[in-house]
Write a protein that holds these residues in place. Structure first.
Motif, mmCIF file in Angstrom:
data_model
loop_
_atom_site.group_PDB
_atom_site.id
_atom_site.type_symbol
_atom_site.label_atom_id
_atom_site.label_comp_id
_atom_site.label_asym_id
_atom_site.label_seq_id
_atom_site.Cartn_x
_atom_site.Cartn_y
_atom_site.Cartn_z
ATOM 1 N N THR A 38 -3.743 43.211 3.603
ATOM 2 C CA THR A 38 -4.708 44.474 4.130
ATOM 3 C C THR A 38 -5.661 44.709 4.985
ATOM 4 O O THR A 38 -5.645 43.165 5.152
ATOM 5 N N GLU A 86 -7.120 44.602 -5.130
ATOM 6 C CA GLU A 86 -7.495 45.578 -4.406
ATOM 7 C C GLU A 86 -9.273 45.264 -5.045
ATOM 8 O O GLU A 86 -9.233 45.701 -5.784
ATOM 9 N N ARG A 91 -14.159 52.160 -2.958
ATOM 10 C CA ARG A 91 -12.910 52.763 -1.627
ATOM 11 C C ARG A 91 -11.672 53.144 -3.752
ATOM 12 O O ARG A 91 -10.986 53.971 -3.450
ATOM 13 N N SER A 92 -12.089 52.177 -4.689
ATOM 14 C CA SER A 92 -11.396 52.498 -5.496
ATOM 15 C C SER A 92 -12.221 54.722 -6.059
ATOM 16 O O SER A 92 -11.048 54.857 -6.447
ATOM 17 N N PHE A 99 -5.526 51.417 -6.043
ATOM 18 C CA PHE A 99 -5.715 50.444 -6.838
ATOM 19 C C PHE A 99 -5.026 49.994 -8.684
ATOM 20 O O PHE A 99 -4.775 48.327 -9.144
ATOM 21 N N THR A 102 -1.828 47.803 -6.836
ATOM 22 C CA THR A 102 -1.742 46.782 -6.741
ATOM 23 C C THR A 102 -2.409 46.020 -7.760
ATOM 24 O O THR A 102 -1.534 44.791 -7.725
ATOM 25 N N ASN A 103 -3.200 46.652 -8.606
ATOM 26 C CA ASN A 103 -3.814 45.856 -9.160
ATOM 27 C C ASN A 103 -2.932 45.605 -11.056
ATOM 28 O O ASN A 103 -2.515 44.792 -12.068
ATOM 29 N N TYR A 162 -11.628 50.355 -10.465
ATOM 30 C CA TYR A 162 -11.324 49.020 -9.794
ATOM 31 C C TYR A 162 -10.825 48.503 -11.486
ATOM 32 O O TYR A 162 -10.171 47.894 -10.959
#
Length: 352
Positions: A38, A86, A91-92, A99, A102-103, A162
């Motif tokens: 990314t 992420e 950005r979160s 987020f 991915t997370n 995040y």
């Protein structure tokens, strides 16, 4: 010495690439790096080890269960170090969905692939297996200036999308360890810095903005406090935990170095004034510009590393002054690296 096989997720990111370089340069391990590539990932951070016969890279998404199962079965890892995430708070706030995917979903998918693989191993192989999850101190929320630093038993109080997504992934790892007996460990790190740091984060953004004679943005009053950890110290601690740490345990990793964001920015300006004086301003400090604070901005983070020190004899070896000088020098000497990152043109926010 036994040659261990490490599967590293997110190995083209800032901390992940430092870990891969450590494993190749400082151990005899075989390393498979899985990264989705990314915006914050850069294979150029791995050029120094890319030719090693002990290193391989696969472009893949950790949310792809079938691909993860295939890679586990083909590579046959002894140790998994999960860094893919992420990680940018701003950005979160603007786009939390990535987020969560991915997370949270990514960690779940990886855990399931690891569990399936683990069940196929012999008892001897299972005894040496480890799934290590790299998390953040931000899951603990923030502290007042009078509070003691975070310990491993501190209550989870995430403040941003995040940190909430990382807290969720931590809970998944704990659950898979307890319910399925998957040998896991977790580490929570403080703010990392060092060479190859993606330019949207506070320290590299400050350096690059100054070198380009642009304003240096600082959130709010700049008095938010963070504990700073040199990335090479961090990855050595991760390795120690994976090799020597206890299954099922959580370890905090910090630099014992609390600084306000404004103090960090000021220190960078002073180093740049000395190493590469500006031709347009007397001091780079003149470029500092205070901007509107981030929503829900945590005031202070601080890490208690006594458990890691007492159990594994780990301590940070790079002082903040030394690490910051090395970092600033690296960014001065490696302009091609950060100038070639396409996302640099979209920067203008800081993480900390």
């Amino acid at each position: 010495m036994q040659q261990l096989r490490f599967l590293v997720t997110g190995g083209a990111g800032f901390i992940g690439s430092a870990l891969v370089r450590f494993l190749i340069n400082r151990t005899n391990s075989v390393v498979l790096n899985i990264d989705k590539l990314t915006y914050a990932a850069s294979l150029s951070s791995l050029e120094s080890v890319s030719a090693s016969s002990r290193y391989s890279f696969v472009h893949a998404d950790i949310c792809d269960h079938q691909k993860m199962v295939e890679l586990f079965n083909d590579f046959r890892p002894d140790k998994i170090i999960h860094l893919a995430a992420e990680s940018h708070v701003d950005r979160s706030i603007g786009g939390p969905g990535a987020f969560i995917q991915t997370n949270v979903v990514g960690t779940f998918t990886l855990l399931e692939a690891a569990r399936q693989y683990f069940c196929s191993l012999s008892q001897t192989q299972q005894a040496g297996f480890r799934f290590h999850h790299v998390s953040t101190d931000e899951v603990y929320g923030d502290l007042s200036e009078a509070d003691l630093p975070f310990t491993e038993t501190h209550r989870y109080e995430p403040s941003s999308p995040y940190s909430a997504s990382k807290a969720a992934s931590d809970h998944l790892v704990h659950a898979w360890s307890r319910t399925y007996k998957l040998p896991c460990s977790i580490s929570h790190c403080s703010n990392n810095y060092g060479p190859f740091h993606f330019p949207e984060k506070l320290i590299p953004l400050t350096i690059i903005s100054a070198l380009q004679n642009k304003s240096i943005p600082v959130f709010g009053d700049g008095l938010q406090i963070r504990d700073w950890l040199f990335v090479e110290d961090h990855v050595e601690a991760i390795y120690d935990i994976v090799i020597q740490g206890k299954v099922g345990e959580t370890y905090n990793i910090g630099g014992n170095c609390e600084r306000t964001n404004l103090a960090v920015v000021t220190s960078i300006c002073e180093i740049l004034d000395r190493l590469q004086p500006s031709k347009t301003v007397v001091s780079y400090k003149e470029l500092i510009q205070f901007v509107t604070d981030r929503a829900g901005h945590d005031r202070r983070y601080a890490i208690d590393v006594s458990k890691l020190t007492n159990e594994l004899n780990w301590y940070s070896s790079v002082t903040f002054e030394e690490g910051l000088e090395r970092t600033v020098s690296w960014f001065i000497d490696n302009k091609n690296w950060w100038q070639n990152i396409s996302a640099t043109e979209r920067l203008g926010v800081v993480r900390n």
